[in-house]
Write a protein that holds these residues in place. Structure first.
Motif, PDB file in Angstrom:
ATOM      1  N   UNK A 413       0.829  -1.198   0.000  1.00  0.00           N
ATOM      2  CA  UNK A 413       0.000   0.000   0.000  1.00  0.00           C
ATOM      3  C   UNK A 413       0.869   1.255   0.000  1.00  0.00           C
ATOM      4  N   UNK A 414       0.190   2.404  -0.207  1.00  0.00           N
ATOM      5  CA  UNK A 414       0.881   3.678  -0.285  1.00  0.00           C
ATOM      6  C   UNK A 414       0.915   4.205  -1.722  1.00  0.00           C
ATOM      7  N   UNK A 415       1.231   5.470  -1.862  1.00  0.00           N
ATOM      8  CA  UNK A 415       1.227   6.121  -3.181  1.00  0.00           C
ATOM      9  C   UNK A 415       2.106   5.375  -4.201  1.00  0.00           C
ATOM     10  N   UNK A 416       3.240   4.856  -3.740  1.00  0.00           N
ATOM     11  CA  UNK A 416       4.212   4.259  -4.656  1.00  0.00           C
ATOM     12  C   UNK A 416       3.947   2.790  -4.967  1.00  0.00           C
ATOM     13  N   UNK A 417       3.064   2.161  -4.209  1.00  0.00           N
ATOM     14  CA  UNK A 417       2.992   0.706  -4.271  1.00  0.00           C
ATOM     15  C   UNK A 417       1.679   0.149  -4.800  1.00  0.00           C
ATOM     16  N   UNK A 418       0.636   0.921  -4.796  1.00  0.00           N
ATOM     17  CA  UNK A 418      -0.661   0.363  -5.169  1.00  0.00           C
ATOM     18  C   UNK A 418      -1.390   1.330  -6.102  1.00  0.00           C
ATOM     19  N   UNK A 419      -1.736   0.817  -7.298  1.00  0.00           N
ATOM     20  CA  UNK A 419      -2.434   1.667  -8.271  1.00  0.00           C
ATOM     21  C   UNK A 419      -3.902   1.889  -7.913  1.00  0.00           C
ATOM     22  N   UNK A 420      -4.398   1.183  -6.908  1.00  0.00           N
ATOM     23  CA  UNK A 420      -5.809   1.319  -6.533  1.00  0.00           C
ATOM     24  C   UNK A 420      -6.004   2.262  -5.345  1.00  0.00           C
ATOM     25  N   UNK A 421      -5.014   3.090  -5.043  1.00  0.00           N
ATOM     26  CA  UNK A 421      -5.127   3.973  -3.881  1.00  0.00           C
ATOM     27  C   UNK A 421      -6.313   4.919  -3.993  1.00  0.00           C
ATOM     28  N   UNK A 422      -6.671   5.328  -5.220  1.00  0.00           N
ATOM     29  CA  UNK A 422      -7.839   6.203  -5.378  1.00  0.00           C
ATOM     30  C   UNK A 422      -9.104   5.497  -4.898  1.00  0.00           C
ATOM     31  N   UNK A 423      -9.186   4.202  -5.133  1.00  0.00           N
ATOM     32  CA  UNK A 423     -10.345   3.434  -4.695  1.00  0.00           C
ATOM     33  C   UNK A 423     -10.407   3.401  -3.170  1.00  0.00           C
ATOM     34  N   UNK A 424      -9.227   3.210  -2.544  1.00  0.00           N
ATOM     35  CA  UNK A 424      -9.193   3.162  -1.085  1.00  0.00           C
ATOM     36  C   UNK A 424      -9.483   4.526  -0.469  1.00  0.00           C
ATOM     37  N   UNK A 425      -9.023   5.616  -1.111  1.00  0.00           N
ATOM     38  CA  UNK A 425      -9.225   6.967  -0.578  1.00  0.00           C
ATOM     39  C   UNK A 425     -10.682   7.396  -0.694  1.00  0.00           C
TER      40      UNK A 425
END
Length: 1026
Positions: A413-425
């Motif tokens: 997880x985190x900005x650098x590691x997961x392309x789905x961060x927008x979904x989690x945010x």
């Protein structure tokens, strides 16, 4: 406008190569003559838009203004002239004229700037980048450089948008988008090359967007254990089904496609709002373990600096983001479906760039303020004791989470590691998935519509003739159904077998190449300063456009250097192909304007430099008549000038000016077109005068521009001088005198078969017309007449052809044989010359023109197998000395020859048989006043001043005998030469009669191979100095 025999009118300003307007159901009202404005009836018309439309504006009818001749000659013709307000054009398919459109209730669907441009551009720019990769980009570059990435992309797109706005507002914009703008600005070579790769790029982009959609769907299936076959095949299956559905929407019509785009926009907007809402919702422990916190200035400051990992750099990150900005042409690509492209494209495109840029920045900064770069996702990583904070995220440590393990192993997880961060945010995760679907499908749909539309416009212009099949449209919107099907197959092919990771940078570079040429088009048009460049949109700068073009080229290499090189290679190859094919179009491009400006500038520069003998080149003024009338004369003149000198093929129309001008104007474009099609690098010039000599005199004095003016007159020998009449002979010899007076070099060509093939050309044209008339009559029902602007109503060409054979002439078989020999001889100089010699009889020093011209011939490809033989006059007993002197001179001139012959018996008396031939030749033109008394002789001279007197024959007996003797020597030494060149004798004015001079020229060149008589202007054209 010219008045034809049928009474129809032809507007000479009409250009059939211009864009062809469409046929509409209603006719424009015919505009009546103007009376009230001036208080009296007049043929003049008030300024009106209808006079400035292209041909065939509405239902084949368009307004025409009276010609200058009709206004000027009306009273001289002693009768009233009625000028129609409209004329009928030839009916042609696929016509299109946006300004001529008459609004109807059931007309084609047209979009305004919001639905047509703004929504499309926003949907195309808001791609999957917004939800999938934007967080990763700002994690790598930090929000400091991340803003630079977005702004730099916006700089390129805004400059391109400004350039496009300027081009769009410089006249009516039709269908074809980027292709139309570039082709009409830079010409078919640039337009044709970029149009094909731009259409292909859009077609492949469909497969890229659809695969992106399919991958997201397969991820959902994978999470729910619903995989059908395997991941790769599932992507292919879902991709093909999706393309079929998108194709159905597109074929259903632009209205349905527009409704689908609006629906997708609503979903996308909801998803974007959902991201912002999620950042304001208090973070749960689960979210915090994933690196998502509430807004925090420390997180924001920590994410300011870059943290490039895994070999990434600013340029690589920029290369990943920039393709998201390549959607600014989505609205322009459907320019043919816009209600007012001139207003819609600038407004919609620039506003879309502004809105999407703000959105990207807003979403990225919001996420950067509440999400850390690395997080484990483990709820147990909470800091419970006073352990000092270290590792990759000090801020997370301060907030109570220990993500220090991410420094050793990659965290999920985190900005650098997961392309789905927008979904989690976001506030509601499935909405982000819906937004991803919306972004991919909207972009795919826009590309699926753009590719066929651009491709159809390209095919309509018939630049690539083999693709004209795809030009046909269907329905009220002229939908390119064939183009849709082709795009469908290309998309499916790349979905099934294409390596999209490899093809993606090529497609991005294809789009960037289009942007670069749009910017360059604006710069080029501004640089040319053509009066026709008057864009309504003023907020552009030519140098800014040039910077934009260079930026696009740089970005192409930043994205992928080998893809950039491949793009340039493909574009250059297509450019060369179109350049070689030379499509028959004329769009008034800025390339033409710049060529004209350069030509004027170079001509002015040249005029400031004095002529130098080293730079002398023959500039030919050839009196050929019509360009097709004397092909041998033209071909030889062209061999002298080739691509390196000026060649004018000139015609003089003799007769009343009112009649001659009509024929002159009609033939001007026709002759120049024939020269261009037959690849003869020459200009056609014509004058109308009361006499042939006056016309030639005008040409000799006024032809050319500055230093680029003729210096050598080239004429054919007048074979019929003995039966032509005194006036004709005086005119012909007078032209030679005028050339000498104006210090022209003079070249006279004689061929035994003759030069004039105009009667053969006319017969061929009549036969073609007869065949065309017969074909038209067979194709038209009920023997009706076809209507057309350029069709003349005249008697059948079969009748004309049947009356061409004179009853007084030789039998038809003999005529056919004569014409066959003439045709063969007339094409002699277009063929490669067989191995042989060019015999140069350089008898008088005329400055060297008689030597330079044959040398130039030997440098031409067609004459390379011919060698020079030099013949000079010498004194008896000095033969070897004269030969060595000439050999030394030729060596200094660097002119090679195979042989030098010194003729030391020129002074010998000609044979009685040759003398008898001359006597018989001039007998009808001799005065024979010697046997009369003085008064009677004087009376005879006054009655026949043009005849040859006994005194004249006696005075010029030696010179006359010289011409006879020279012919004997030519027969003896040069009978087998490919070409003979002889110094032309000069007749002193008012001393040698015209008939005697013609006899000299005739007897000198009689019964020889093709012979050129040459006399320079006695100024040196050769030098041995460096």
């Amino acid at each position: 406008m010219e008045r034809l025999n049928s009474g129809e009118h032809v507007n000479s300003a009409y250009d059939s190569n211009l864009d062809e307007p469409p046929v509409y159901e209603e006719h424009r009202t015919v505009r009546p003559s103007v009376v009230s404005a001036f208080g009296h009836d007049t043929l003049d018309r008030l300024p009106n838009i209808d006079f400035y439309r292209n041909a065939g504006s509405v239902s084949g009818n368009r307004a025409v203004r009276p010609s200058l001749q009709e206004l000027h000659d009306v009273f001289q013709k002693n009768g009233a002239i009625s000028v129609p307000d409209t004329v009928e054009d030839d009916e042609e398919d696929d016509k299109e004229d946006l300004e001529s459109a008459v609004p109807t209730d059931k007309g084609p669907v047209k979009f305004g700037w919001i639905r047509g441009v703004l929504i499309r551009c926003m949907l195309n720019i808001w791609g999957v980048m917004l939800f999938i990769r934007l967080s990763w980009i700002f994690g790598q570059a930090g929000w400091g450089l991340g803003i630079v990435v977005i702004l730099l992309s916006c700089v390129v797109t805004i400059i391109t948008g400004l350039s496009m706005s300027a081009i769009c507002t410089n006249g009516v914009v039709r269908g074809g988008g980027a292709y139309y703008l570039i082709s009409r600005s830079l010409g078919p070579e640039f337009g044709g090359s970029i149009g094909l790769i731009f259409a292909f790029a859009n077609a492949v982009a469909v497969s890229m967007y659809v695969v992106g959609f399919s991958e997201t769907v397969v991820e959902l299936l994978k999470e729910n254990a619903a995989i059908m076959v395997d991941e790769i095949n599932d992507i292919r299956i879902i991709g093909c089904i999706t393309v079929v559905l998108l194709l159905a929407i597109s074929i259903a019509g632009m209205e349905w496609e527009a409704k689908a785009q609006v629906l997708l926009l609503i979903i996308l907007l909801v998803a974007i709002v959902n991201v912002f809402v999620g950042t304001f919702i208090p973070a749960t422990p689960a979210k915090k373990s994933q690196g998502i916190f509430d807004y925090n200035s420390k997180i924001f400051l920590e994410n300011f600096t870059p943290d490039f990992r895994e070999g990434e750099s600013f340029f690589s990150v920029f290369a990943i983001f920039f393709p998201a900005a390549t959607g600014i042409l989505a609205g322009a690509n459907i320019s043919g479906d816009l209600r007012d492209p001139q207003e819609a494209i600038p407004k919609g495109t620039l506003l879309a760039i502004l809105i999407t840029a703000i959105t990207y920045l807003g979403v990225a900064l919001a996420v950067s303020a509440c999400v850390v770069r690395d997080a484990t996702g483990n709820l147990t990583d909470i800091i419970t004791s006073s352990i000092p904070c270290n590792g990759t995220s000090i801020v997370a440590c301060e907030l109570g989470y220990d993500f220090s393990s991410c420094a050793e192993t990659k965290c999920p997880y985190g900005l650098l590691n997961n392309n789905q961060m927008m979904t989690f945010v976001s506030g509601f995760g499935p909405l982000i998935i819906a937004g991803t679907f919306s972004a991919t499908l909207s972009s795919a749909l826009a590309s699926l519509v753009s590719a066929p539309k651009v491709f159809q416009a390209l095919c309509k212009d018939n630049i690539y003739t083999m693709l004209h099949f795809f030009a046909k449209g269907y329905g009220k919107n002229n939908e390119p159904i064939r183009g849709y099907v082709l795009t469908f197959f290309i998309s499916v092919a790349f979905i099934l077998v294409g390596n999209l990771n490899t093809i993606a940078p090529i497609i991005s570079n294809f789009f960037l190449a289009s942007y670069a040429l749009i910017n360059f088009s604006c710069f080029h048009a501004s640089y040319a300063k053509s009066p026709g460049w008057r864009p309504a949109y003023k907020y552009y700068n030519m140098w800014l456009s040039l910077v934009g073009a260079l930026l696009c080229c740089v970005v192409m290499f930043v994205i992928n250097w080998w893809a950039a090189l491949l793009t340039y290679a493909i574009e250059i190859l297509l450019y060369i192909y179109v350049l070689v094919k030379k499509p028959d179009v004329n769009w008034g491009s800025s390339t033409q304007a710049v060529t004209f400006v350069s030509a004027v500038s170079n001509a002015l520069s040249l005029s400031g430099v004095e002529d130098h003998v080293k730079n002398f080149r023959p500039q030919i003024l050839a009196l050929t008549g019509s360009a097709r009338a004397r092909p041998a004369l033209l071909d030889l003149a062209h061999s002298f000038s080739k691509n390196y000198g000026l060649c004018l093929t000139c015609e003089v129309f003799v007769g009343p000016r009112s009649e001659a001008l009509e024929e002159l104007n009609a033939g001007m474009e026709k002759n120049q077109l024939w020269l261009r099609k037959t690849k003869r690098k020459a200009f056609y010039a014509a004058v109308a005068c009361d006499s042939f000599r006056e016309g030639t005199e005008s040409l000799l004095q006024a032809s050319g521009l500055g230093r680029m003016k003729p210096n050598t007159l080239m004429v054919g020998f007048q074979r019929n001088w003995r039966i032509a009449g005194a006036e004709s002979v005086q005119s012909y010899v007078g032209i030679l005198h005028d050339a000498f007076d104006f210090e022209y070099g003079t070249v006279l060509l004689r061929m035994n078969e003759g030069l004039d093939v105009s009667h053969i050309v006319e017969a061929e044209e009549d036969m073609l017309k007869a065949a065309k008339e017969q074909q038209d009559n067979e194709m038209m029902p009920n023997g009706g007449k076809s209507r057309g602007l350029f069709r003349k109503s005249r008697k059948s060409s079969q009748q004309v052809l049947a009356t061409r054979v004179s009853v007084c002439g030789p039998p038809p078989l003999q005529v056919a044989k004569m014409n066959e020999r003439l045709s063969e001889a007339s094409s002699q100089f277009r063929k490669k010359q067989p191995k042989g010699t060019i015999d140069v009889w350089w008898l008088f020093d005329d400055g060297g023109l008689a030597l330079l011209l044959p040398y130039i011939l030997t440098t031409r490809k067609k004459w390379k197998d011919c060698s020079l033989r030099i013949f000079i006059a010498g004194q008896p007993g000095r033969t070897e000395q004269d030969k060595q002197e000439m050999k030394s001179l030729l060596q200094k001139f660097r002119i090679k020859c195979t042989d030098i012959n010194v003729i030391d018996d020129i002074h010998v008396q000609p044979s009685p048989n040759s003398l008898k031939k001359l006597e018989e030749m001039i007998e009808p033109f001799c005065l024979h006043e010697g046997s009369k008394d003085t008064a009677q002789a004087e009376a005879m001279r006054k009655e026949h001043p043009w005849k040859i007197t006994d005194e004249e024959l006696s005075s010029f007996e030696e010179k006359t005998n010289l011409q006879i003797r020279l012919n004997e020597l030519l027969q003896e030494n040069s009978k087998s030469a490919n070409l003979i060149i002889v110094s032309m004798p000069i007749a002193r004015k008012e001393s040698v009669s015209d008939y005697l001079y013609m006899a000299w020229l005739d007897i000198l060149t009689k019964d020889l191979p093709p012979t050129l008589l040459i006399r320079g202007n006695h100024k040196s054209v050769l030098t041995f100095y460096s």
